[in-house]
Structure formats: C-alpha cells, structure tokens
Design an enzyme around this catalytic site. Structure first.
Site, PDB file in Angstrom:
ATOM      1  N   ASP A  13      61.487 -81.109 -70.352  1.00 33.56           N
ATOM      2  CA  ASP A  13      62.617 -80.858 -71.261  1.00 33.56           C
ATOM      3  C   ASP A  13      63.165 -82.127 -71.903  1.00 33.56           C
ATOM      4  O   ASP A  13      64.361 -82.226 -72.205  1.00 33.56           O
ATOM      5  CB  ASP A  13      63.748 -80.107 -70.526  1.00 33.56           C
ATOM      6  N   GLY A  40      58.996 -74.570 -72.287  1.00 33.51           N
ATOM      7  CA  GLY A  40      59.872 -74.045 -73.339  1.00 33.51           C
ATOM      8  C   GLY A  40      60.183 -75.206 -74.264  1.00 33.51           C
ATOM      9  O   GLY A  40      60.916 -76.107 -73.890  1.00 33.51           O
ATOM     10  N   GLN A 225      55.742 -79.819 -69.537  1.00 31.96           N
ATOM     11  CA  GLN A 225      56.349 -80.355 -68.318  1.00 31.96           C
ATOM     12  C   GLN A 225      56.547 -81.884 -68.456  1.00 31.96           C
ATOM     13  O   GLN A 225      56.779 -82.346 -69.561  1.00 31.96           O
ATOM     14  CB  GLN A 225      55.520 -80.008 -67.061  1.00 31.96           C
TER      15      GLN A 225
END
Ligand code: GDP
Ligand code: IMO
Ligand code: MG
Length: 425
Positions: A13, A40, A225
C-alpha cells in the site's frame, strides 16, 4: 530501453498503483508479476477513482499493453468483475490491451475456503490474510496440482482435474476442519461462465515480452504487496505467499535479470501494515491515529484499518538492498503536512545491543526497540507544489536526510493521490 521494476519497499500500500499509472504513459508494456486479488492498487485521475486487484495499473494513461504475468494467481470471477469495472469507467478496447499468461495459476473457490478455514484454525496466531485464497493457490502451484489459465481452454481435462483436486480437499474439509464439503459441479459451472469472458485474453505472455525486449520496447513491471511481505525476505510467517522482490519480477514474467535496467522502490513518508506480524515503528497513540486519519489508511481490498507508524529507515535500507533499488519514490508526503514533529527510525536496540540491520527472524523483529531522530514539521500544505525547490525547507531537510541515509535519491515525490499531485525530479 528501460525495463523498470516498481516494488513496494514496505508492507504494501505504498502507492504503487498511483506511480505505475503515472509512469505508464511512457511505456509500451505494464506487467503484474506476482500476487493476486489480495492487492488493491488505487488510481485517481480526472474525476475518476478505481481500485485494481489483478489488472495492471497501466490501463488509463497512454495505450500500453497490460500483461498479467505467469507469476500471478488469478481468481477468474474476480477478474471478470474487474474487466467490467474498467469497461464501465472508460471507453477502452480491452481486446487490444489486456493479455493474460496461460501459465498463471487459477484461484478456485476451494483455495478461498481453505485460506479462510486455515486462518480461523490458527486462532490468535492468524496471519490476517486477505482471505482471497492466495496462500493455498500457491501451495497447489508448488505441489504441482495447480490449474493454469491455459487449462481453462480445455474443458474436459479441466473438469477431471478439478474433481480430482476437490476429492482430496473435501476430505480435509470434512475430516480435518469439520467444515462443509464443496460441490464440484457448481464450481465447474462458475468457471465456465468466467472463462467465456476471459478466454480471448489468454496467451503466451512470456513470448510477447521476449519479443518486446528484442525490439527495445520499454516495460514496467508492477509489483504487488511489498518487500517486507516477501515469502523469503519478509517477516515470515507474517508474509504473503509470493515474491514481490526483484527476483520475483523475473520468475513471474519470464524477463531475464540482465534485461532489467531500473529498480524503483516506492515508500510512504511513514509506514503502514495491514494484518498481523511485527512492525517495529508502529504507533499506538494519537500520532498513529493522526497518520491513519490524514492518510485515509484503510485497506483498499478489505477495508481494514491499517496499522500506522513512523518511517523505518533500517527497514527501508534493507528493501533497497534486497531489490537493488536505484531509484525511489516518496509517497504521501502531504499526510505529514500538519505534524509539529516528525520522527524516523535510524536504528534499533535489541536485547540491550544496538542494531543497524533488519533481523531475519520475526521474533527478533518483534522485540526491536526503535531509536528515532526527530524533525520539526513544515506545517503547511504541500499538495499543490509541483517543483522540489518549492517544498518547505523542513520538508526538503526531511527528504535529504532519508536520501543520505539510504544512498539513493527520490526521483518522484508524491503529495496527493491524483496524478497531478506529483513532483518529478
Ligand atoms: P498500492 O497498493 O501500493 O497501490 O497502494 P493503495 O492504493 O493500496 O494505497 C495507497 C493509497 O494512498 C490510495 O488510496 C492512494 O489513492 C493514496 N495515495 C497515493 N499517493 C498518495 C499521496 O501522495 N498522498 C495521499 N494523500 N494519498 C496518496
Ligand atoms: P498491495 O499490492 C498490504 C497482507 C495481508 C496479510 C498478508 C498475507 O495493495 O500493496 P495474503 O492474503 O496475501 O495471504 O495475506 O499480506 N497483504 C497486503 N498488505 N497490501 C497488499 O497489497 C497486501 N496483500 C496482502 O494483510 O497480512
Ligand atoms: Mg494496496
């Protein structure tokens, strides 16, 4: 021509999606090489926002070809949904833009069930996975019972393989985990429906990339990741089941190491982590709360609040060394805008000893006491600054200290989620 790997230098992230989107205008290929829909990656451009889980972040800026490489594990149903989302957001001909490796492994519903059941069984030792079936899918791959995207094109053999695998898995679900068994027919039907949408994208992406390299076409490799979640080099066992680090980019795409020209690490101006596992600079106080609030630190995939803490330079240097990072991007600088004091961890104390490296044993990492250097905050808005020279002096000092400590310069400083909120040096 540049073949650039973009890798998270922390626990994920870091803003990889934003940076890949930004740089994709100048490339011909964008390639995801590992992980799956546990990722994401958030993109904000014009007035649009999209969170990508499987599709590379190169779809919306320029017309690069986007490849889901052999190292990725693909949930076909999640991919179909994502294709729909992309097509709804922009007017795009995906048939010319999206290529899926026939060697990438398929995440089946049984992988997701096993992921969740195993987590439940671990109790307080749970890893805190995203529940997307990532670990069990890589287990199937390595134990050579996996189903690959290419297998979806051969329906008869596929059904046999699924039934064979499911017999074993149902046995475990029933007798080991005391959970309901899964229905093969339902699974096969679901897979058939998804295959109808994605079959035309499945091809030999390794060959496409080899030809691109021979034609000197620029390539971006998009890591998912982060380095500290790497199955070998991260805080094992609190890691993901793939290799986000540089070596994974080669095995997960078929691109040879000597073709890689740049390794770009992405780090936030502070640290976050989702899920369990050691996090030396984690803050359980009002500064941690403020980082979470200012940075909107909630998982892009699961919505979980992210754990927050100060930037850990020892961990960052470890990531730089692991990946041979020769460029760095600093993201979320703006999140620190209203802090009076900002800290960075320069070394640790471990059982009374001073440590300047990131330990390989998670139990040691758990016991580290971070030692900080404090910086006065700049307490002004950096969001609309487009040149490095125009940053407040205190912000420049903070950045320069990090660069000197790490020995690599920031070529990009990001001061907001949008494409336009970026300083490129
Ligand atoms: P990724 O998984 O590495 O692509 O990162 P995520 O998308 O999961 O999380 C990064 C979040 O920070 C997203 O919501 C981005 O829109 C946002 N973001 C990226 N860069 C910046 C930045 O410089 N400032 C701020 N405030 N937000 C950013
Ligand atoms: P992006 O690409 C942050 C974490 C999970 C958990 C661990 C293992 O958006 O940076 P898994 O489902 O992979 O078996 O979970 O890894 N994790 C991530 N954390 N960002 C991600 O992806 C992550 N993908 C997995 O929270 O701790
Ligand atoms: Mg993310």
């Amino acid at each position: 021509m540049a073949v650039r790997i973009i890798i998270g230098a922390q626990w994920g992230d870091e803003g990889k999606g934003k940076i890949v989107d930004l740089l994709s205008a100048e490339t011909d290929y964008v390639v995801r090489y590992q992980g799956g829909a546990n990722a994401g990656h958030t993109l904000k451009f014009d007035d649009k926002t999209i969170v990508l889980h499987l599709i590379p972040s190169g779809m919306f800026n320029g017309d690069s070809k986007c490849i889901i490489g052999n190292g990725v594990v693909i949930d076909p149903t999640a991919l179909v949904e994502e294709i729909k989302e992309v097509e709804e957001l922009v007017d795009i001909n995906l048939k010319e833009r999206l290529f899926i490796s026939n060697s990438a492994h398929v995440i089946l519903p049984y992988h997701k069930v096993l992921d969740q059941v195993k987590e439940k069984n671990r109790g307080s030792d749970a890893i805190g996975t995203t529940g997307r079936g990532i670990g069990p899918a890589y287990v199937s791959k390595v134990s050579r019972i996996g189903i690959r995207m290419g297998d979806l094109l051969n329906q008869e053999e596929l059904e046999d393989k699924i039934r064979r695998n499911l017999a074993d898995i149902n046995d475990a679900l029933k007798h080991v985990y005391n959970e309901p068994e899964l229905d093969a027919d339902e699974m096969i039907e679901q897979l058939k429906a998804a295959t109808a949408t994605i079959k035309d994208y499945i091809c030999n992406t390794t060959q496409i990339l080899h030809e691109a390299i021979e034609a000197n076409e620029p390539i971006l490799l998009e890591g998912a990741q982060g380095s500290l979640l790497d199955v070998d080099h991260g805080t094992y066992p609190y890691v993901t089941s793939s290799s986000p680090t540089a070596g994974g980019a080669c095995t997960g795409s078929g691109i040879p190491p000597l073709a890689i020209t740049h390794s770009l690490g992405i780090t936030k101006a502070y640290c976050t982590r989702v899920g369990n596992g050691p996090f030396p600079t984690e803050l359980d106080d009002k500064d941690g709360e403020k980082l979470r609030k200012n940075g909107q630190e909630f998982g892009a995939t699961t919505g979980r609040p992210r754990r927050c803490g100060w930037l850990d330079l020892v961990a960052l240097k470890y990531a730089v060394r692991l990946n041979g990072m020769n460029e760095l991007a600093l993201t979320k600088m703006d999140v620190l805008d209203d802090f009076e004091t900002i800290k960075v961890c320069t070394h640790y104390e471990l059982d009374g000893e001073t440590i300047h490296h990131f330990p390989s044993d998670s139990e040691d990492v758990q016991r580290l006491q971070p030692v900080y250097k404090s910086f006065p905050g700049w307490q002004t808005d950096t969001r609309n600054i487009s040149s490095f020279d125009d940053l407040p002096e205190n912000a420049k000092s903070y950045i320069k200290f990090i660069e000197e400590y790490i020995g690599v310069d920031f070529t990009i400083v990001s001061t907001g989620p949008k494409r336009t909120e970026t300083i490129v040096r």
